[in-house]
Design a protein around this motif. Structure first.
Motif, mmCIF file in Angstrom:
data_model
loop_
_atom_site.group_PDB
_atom_site.id
_atom_site.type_symbol
_atom_site.label_atom_id
_atom_site.label_comp_id
_atom_site.label_asym_id
_atom_site.label_seq_id
_atom_site.Cartn_x
_atom_site.Cartn_y
_atom_site.Cartn_z
ATOM 1 N N LEU A 1 0.827 -1.202 0.000
ATOM 2 C CA LEU A 1 0.000 0.000 0.000
ATOM 3 C C LEU A 1 0.862 1.253 0.000
ATOM 4 C CD1 LEU A 1 -2.799 1.408 0.347
ATOM 5 C CD2 LEU A 1 -2.536 1.049 2.816
ATOM 6 N N LEU A 2 1.883 1.270 0.845
ATOM 7 C CA LEU A 2 2.770 2.425 0.934
ATOM 8 C C LEU A 2 3.571 2.631 -0.353
ATOM 9 C CD1 LEU A 2 1.939 2.256 3.923
ATOM 10 C CD2 LEU A 2 4.325 2.644 4.541
ATOM 11 N N ALA A 3 3.804 1.548 -1.089
ATOM 12 C CA ALA A 3 4.605 1.644 -2.311
ATOM 13 C C ALA A 3 3.774 1.929 -3.559
ATOM 14 C CB ALA A 3 5.390 0.348 -2.509
ATOM 15 N N MET A 4 2.471 2.078 -3.407
ATOM 16 C CA MET A 4 1.622 2.323 -4.579
ATOM 17 C C MET A 4 2.042 3.606 -5.306
ATOM 18 S SD MET A 4 -2.328 1.413 -3.553
ATOM 19 C CE MET A 4 -2.928 2.408 -4.930
ATOM 20 N N PRO A 5 2.044 3.601 -6.628
ATOM 21 C CA PRO A 5 2.366 4.821 -7.367
ATOM 22 C C PRO A 5 1.228 5.842 -7.256
ATOM 23 C CG PRO A 5 1.668 3.105 -8.874
ATOM 24 C CD PRO A 5 1.792 2.458 -7.527
ATOM 25 N N LYS B 1 -6.365 8.751 1.030
ATOM 26 C CA LYS B 1 -6.897 10.114 0.991
ATOM 27 C C LYS B 1 -5.842 11.122 1.411
ATOM 28 C CE LYS B 1 -10.639 12.992 2.871
ATOM 29 N NZ LYS B 1 -11.839 13.003 3.751
ATOM 30 N N THR B 2 -5.019 10.747 2.384
ATOM 31 C CA THR B 2 -3.984 11.652 2.893
ATOM 32 C C THR B 2 -2.699 11.586 2.064
ATOM 33 O OG1 THR B 2 -4.860 11.409 5.137
ATOM 34 C CG2 THR B 2 -2.602 12.214 4.929
ATOM 35 N N ASN B 3 -2.350 10.392 1.587
ATOM 36 C CA ASN B 3 -1.032 10.191 0.994
ATOM 37 C C ASN B 3 -1.028 9.983 -0.519
ATOM 38 O OD1 ASN B 3 0.782 9.844 3.560
ATOM 39 N ND2 ASN B 3 -1.038 8.612 3.956
ATOM 40 N N ASN B 4 -2.169 9.615 -1.076
ATOM 41 C CA ASN B 4 -2.246 9.318 -2.505
ATOM 42 C C ASN B 4 -3.675 9.591 -2.973
ATOM 43 O OD1 ASN B 4 -1.901 8.308 -5.094
ATOM 44 N ND2 ASN B 4 -1.019 6.342 -4.450
ATOM 45 N N PRO B 5 -4.110 10.844 -2.926
ATOM 46 C CA PRO B 5 -5.534 11.156 -3.068
ATOM 47 C C PRO B 5 -6.122 10.879 -4.446
ATOM 48 C CG PRO B 5 -4.225 13.158 -2.979
ATOM 49 C CD PRO B 5 -3.311 12.035 -2.608
ATOM 50 N N THR B 6 -5.309 10.699 -5.475
ATOM 51 C CA THR B 6 -5.856 10.387 -6.796
ATOM 52 C C THR B 6 -5.925 8.884 -7.049
ATOM 53 O OG1 THR B 6 -3.659 10.574 -7.825
ATOM 54 C CG2 THR B 6 -5.038 12.563 -7.759
ATOM 55 N N ALA B 7 -5.535 8.074 -6.077
ATOM 56 C CA ALA B 7 -5.615 6.618 -6.221
ATOM 57 C C ALA B 7 -7.072 6.159 -6.213
ATOM 58 C CB ALA B 7 -4.848 5.937 -5.095
ATOM 59 N N ASP C 1 -15.517 -10.526 -14.978
ATOM 60 C CA ASP C 1 -16.464 -10.817 -16.069
ATOM 61 C C ASP C 1 -15.853 -10.515 -17.437
ATOM 62 O OD1 ASP C 1 -18.822 -11.758 -17.130
ATOM 63 O OD2 ASP C 1 -19.912 -9.875 -16.874
ATOM 64 N N GLY C 2 -14.595 -10.923 -17.597
ATOM 65 C CA GLY C 2 -13.922 -10.776 -18.876
ATOM 66 C C GLY C 2 -13.187 -9.467 -19.079
ATOM 67 N N GLU C 3 -13.390 -8.495 -18.227
ATOM 68 C CA GLU C 3 -12.720 -7.201 -18.365
ATOM 69 C C GLU C 3 -11.458 -7.186 -17.518
ATOM 70 O OE1 GLU C 3 -13.501 -2.440 -17.538
ATOM 71 O OE2 GLU C 3 -15.215 -3.790 -17.751
ATOM 72 N N VAL C 4 -10.324 -6.973 -18.164
ATOM 73 C CA VAL C 4 -9.024 -7.022 -17.500
ATOM 74 C C VAL C 4 -8.622 -5.629 -17.024
ATOM 75 C CG1 VAL C 4 -6.588 -7.647 -17.731
ATOM 76 C CG2 VAL C 4 -8.341 -8.964 -18.964
ATOM 77 N N THR C 5 -8.191 -5.549 -15.759
ATOM 78 C CA THR C 5 -7.732 -4.293 -15.178
ATOM 79 C C THR C 5 -6.346 -4.488 -14.585
ATOM 80 O OG1 THR C 5 -9.998 -3.633 -14.609
ATOM 81 C CG2 THR C 5 -8.217 -2.487 -13.473
ATOM 82 N N GLU C 6 -5.417 -3.613 -14.956
ATOM 83 C CA GLU C 6 -4.105 -3.623 -14.318
ATOM 84 C C GLU C 6 -4.218 -2.948 -12.958
ATOM 85 O OE1 GLU C 6 -1.213 -1.827 -16.837
ATOM 86 O OE2 GLU C 6 -1.338 -3.391 -18.378
ATOM 87 N N VAL C 7 -3.629 -3.596 -11.958
ATOM 88 C CA VAL C 7 -3.723 -3.074 -10.596
ATOM 89 C C VAL C 7 -2.321 -2.996 -10.001
ATOM 90 C CG1 VAL C 7 -6.048 -3.983 -10.273
ATOM 91 C CG2 VAL C 7 -4.082 -5.371 -9.587
ATOM 92 N N ASP C 8 -2.171 -2.170 -8.991
ATOM 93 C CA ASP C 8 -0.886 -2.005 -8.323
ATOM 94 C C ASP C 8 -0.790 -2.841 -7.062
ATOM 95 O OD1 ASP C 8 0.364 0.233 -10.019
ATOM 96 O OD2 ASP C 8 -1.631 1.015 -9.547
ATOM 97 N N VAL C 9 -1.911 -2.992 -6.374
ATOM 98 C CA VAL C 9 -1.998 -3.870 -5.204
ATOM 99 C C VAL C 9 -3.279 -4.668 -5.353
ATOM 100 C CG1 VAL C 9 -2.142 -4.012 -2.694
ATOM 101 C CG2 VAL C 9 -0.799 -2.185 -3.751
ATOM 102 N N CYS C 10 -3.220 -5.967 -5.059
ATOM 103 C CA CYS C 10 -4.421 -6.801 -5.134
ATOM 104 C C CYS C 10 -4.502 -7.668 -3.891
ATOM 105 C CB CYS C 10 -4.415 -7.670 -6.387
ATOM 106 S SG CYS C 10 -6.006 -8.460 -6.715
ATOM 107 N N ASN C 11 -5.473 -7.375 -3.061
ATOM 108 C CA ASN C 11 -5.736 -8.099 -1.820
ATOM 109 C C ASN C 11 -6.773 -9.184 -2.122
ATOM 110 O OD1 ASN C 11 -7.470 -7.175 1.270
ATOM 111 N ND2 ASN C 11 -6.117 -8.899 0.885
ATOM 112 N N VAL C 12 -6.319 -10.414 -2.257
ATOM 113 C CA VAL C 12 -7.211 -11.532 -2.583
ATOM 114 C C VAL C 12 -7.606 -12.247 -1.296
ATOM 115 C CG1 VAL C 12 -7.462 -13.703 -3.833
ATOM 116 C CG2 VAL C 12 -6.162 -11.816 -4.854
ATOM 117 N N ILE C 13 -8.886 -12.225 -0.974
ATOM 118 C CA ILE C 13 -9.406 -12.902 0.220
ATOM 119 C C ILE C 13 -10.255 -14.069 -0.262
ATOM 120 C CG2 ILE C 13 -10.603 -12.649 2.408
ATOM 121 C CD1 ILE C 13 -10.240 -9.629 2.172
ATOM 122 N N PRO C 14 -9.704 -15.280 -0.278
ATOM 123 C CA PRO C 14 -10.411 -16.420 -0.867
ATOM 124 C C PRO C 14 -11.525 -16.940 0.030
ATOM 125 C CG PRO C 14 -8.022 -16.803 -0.646
ATOM 126 C CD PRO C 14 -8.380 -15.642 0.211
ATOM 127 N N ALA C 15 -12.292 -17.890 -0.509
ATOM 128 C CA ALA C 15 -13.250 -18.631 0.306
ATOM 129 C C ALA C 15 -12.507 -19.366 1.412
ATOM 130 C CB ALA C 15 -14.022 -19.617 -0.556
#
Length: 421
Positions: free
Chosen positions: A171-175, A207-213, A266-280
């Motif tokens: 999170l801290l390293a996000m562009p 909001k404080t550190n990367n408000p356009t994210a 649903d078939g739409e691909v999005t590039e992400v910088d951080v991905c928090n995957v919480i599985p079943a």
């Protein structure tokens, strides 16, 4: 002897209680309770049995970590409201003051006929009663493209400790202007409001550190715990930052590519910088090994949390299939006290009181903007059944929300003292 659990880093435990007991079959002179898992359920059960039995019961707690980091309040760590040190607790007081034999090892087998637990280190421990409180594990293949080997690239951070630290580092390293994505879990899962409090805390930091994210949530559920409260708070504090995609728009048709850092909805691909995957989720592995699960969760009797597969085994907290209670730290702590009372009664003939349960889940949306949901429960022949409940209301004043947040802080101090002494 009183030990400071924040500064005591297991030295006394290492010296006095890390050596595993000798193999001891059930039926020895002093009855033995073995507890697997030192979290809200296991630590509480071990402490209550030890402190109330006056030496009539030997209590062995098996827990691989020397410092336990609470899963609850880790979202506040992500938001900058807590340090990891504040979430860490040792087992020194349980060992030194209450006489619990704390064995830092992994439980890897249960022989129900011989009534023994085998440890990764090679020891075998006999029991008269066995309490399993191993928390959760993840269902293989529940998120296409993700398994536990991908947890460093796309952390789940749904067990306290290093995974939370990793997610915060990412999170801290996000562009600037980057995207934080979450794949939310299907029901049932640990801490129903947890993913959405996490979104709130991530948004607070950004909001404080990367408000356009931006924050993107892929959610397989139609609705979620405290939804109106969270959505009200997101609009008030983080307007335009958070987008949730539910099943109506493909939130249940999701895959990830950890190498490419992409999320496909649903078939739409999005590039992400951080991905928090919480599985079943499912019951912790040792419950499955013990043969007390239905494949995912461990069915129990509501009156005492005993396994429906074996009357000498009890299952607490997140792993238990018990009825109406959510999977939460408060629930596990409540169930542990009922279980401890029942186990003492079974082994010593002491009085067993009717089972009563309670739960409250607090969530922080923004600075001193706290909300809560909770209920009381009773044991029926079929399940733990909800009696009544309460939930914060939308539109509450800042004073009420601040009081709710302060209440949660008091609860944290109280429950960790109840667990660890």
């Amino acid at each position: 002897m009183t030990l400071d659990r924040r500064t005591f880093i297991g030295t006394a435990v290492a010296a006095s209680s890390l050596a595993a007991p000798m193999v001891h079959a059930a039926g020895h002179g002093t009855p033995r309770v073995v507890v697997v898992g030192g979290g809200c359920g296991g630590a509480t059960a071990a402490r209550y049995i030890a402190k109330d039995s006056d030496g009539e019961i030997e209590v062995v707690l098996i827990e691989p970590t020397r410092v336990y980091y609470t899963c609850f309040f880790t979202n506040l760590y992500l938001g900058g409201f807590k340090t990891m040190e504040e979430l860490g607790h040792s087992y020194g007081t349980l060992a030194g003051e209450f006489g619990v034999n704390v064995v830092h090892d992994w439980a890897v087998g249960v022989d129900r006929d011989a009534k023994t637990v085998s440890l990764a280190g090679g020891s075998t421990i006999g029991y008269d009663k066995l309490i399993l409180s191993p928390g959760i594990d993840f269902v293989d293949g529940s998120v296409e493209g993700w398994d536990v080997t991908a947890q460093n690239a796309m952390p789940h951070a749904y067990k306290g400790g290093s995974q939370s630290e990793l997610l915060k580092a990412q999170l801290l390293a996000m562009p600037e202007g980057g995207t934080f994505a979450m794949v939310a879990p299907p029901n049932p899962y640990r801490c129903p409001p947890g993913p959405y409090e996490r979104i709130s805390m991530v948004a607070h930091y950004l909001k404080t550190n990367n408000p356009t994210a931006k924050i993107l949530i892929a959610d397989p559920k139609e609705s979620f715990s405290k939804q109106a409260l969270f959505e009200e708070g997101w609009m008030a504090h983080y307007g335009g930052m958070i987008e949730r995609i539910g099943p109506d728009f493909g939130g249940d048709i999701v895959s990830v590519d950890p190498a490419a850092m992409t999320l496909t909805i649903d078939g739409e691909v999005t590039e992400v910088d951080v991905c928090n995957v919480i599985p079943a989720m499912k019951a912790g592995r040792i419950a499955e090994i013990a043969g007390v699960t239905d494949g995912n969760w461990a069915p129990v009797n509501a009156a005492d949390m005993s396994s429906k597969a074996d009357p000498d085994i009890y299952v607490l907290g997140d792993s238990a299939l018990q009825g109406d209670m959510p999977k939460s730290g408060f629930s596990a702590n409540s169930q542990a006290k009922v279980c401890a009372n029942a186990v003492r009664g079974a082994l010593t003939g002491s009085r067993v009181f009717p089972a009563k349960f309670a739960n409250t889940c607090w969530s922080l949306i923004a600075t001193e903007d706290g909300v809560k949901v909770g209920a009381t429960y009773e044991a029926t022949e079929e399940k733990i059944a909800k009696v009544d409940g309460f939930v914060s209301q939308t539109g509450e004043s800042a004073e009420v929300r601040r009081a709710t947040y302060m209440e949660s802080e008091g609860w944290y101090t109280g429950i960790t003292t109840d667990m660890f002494g």
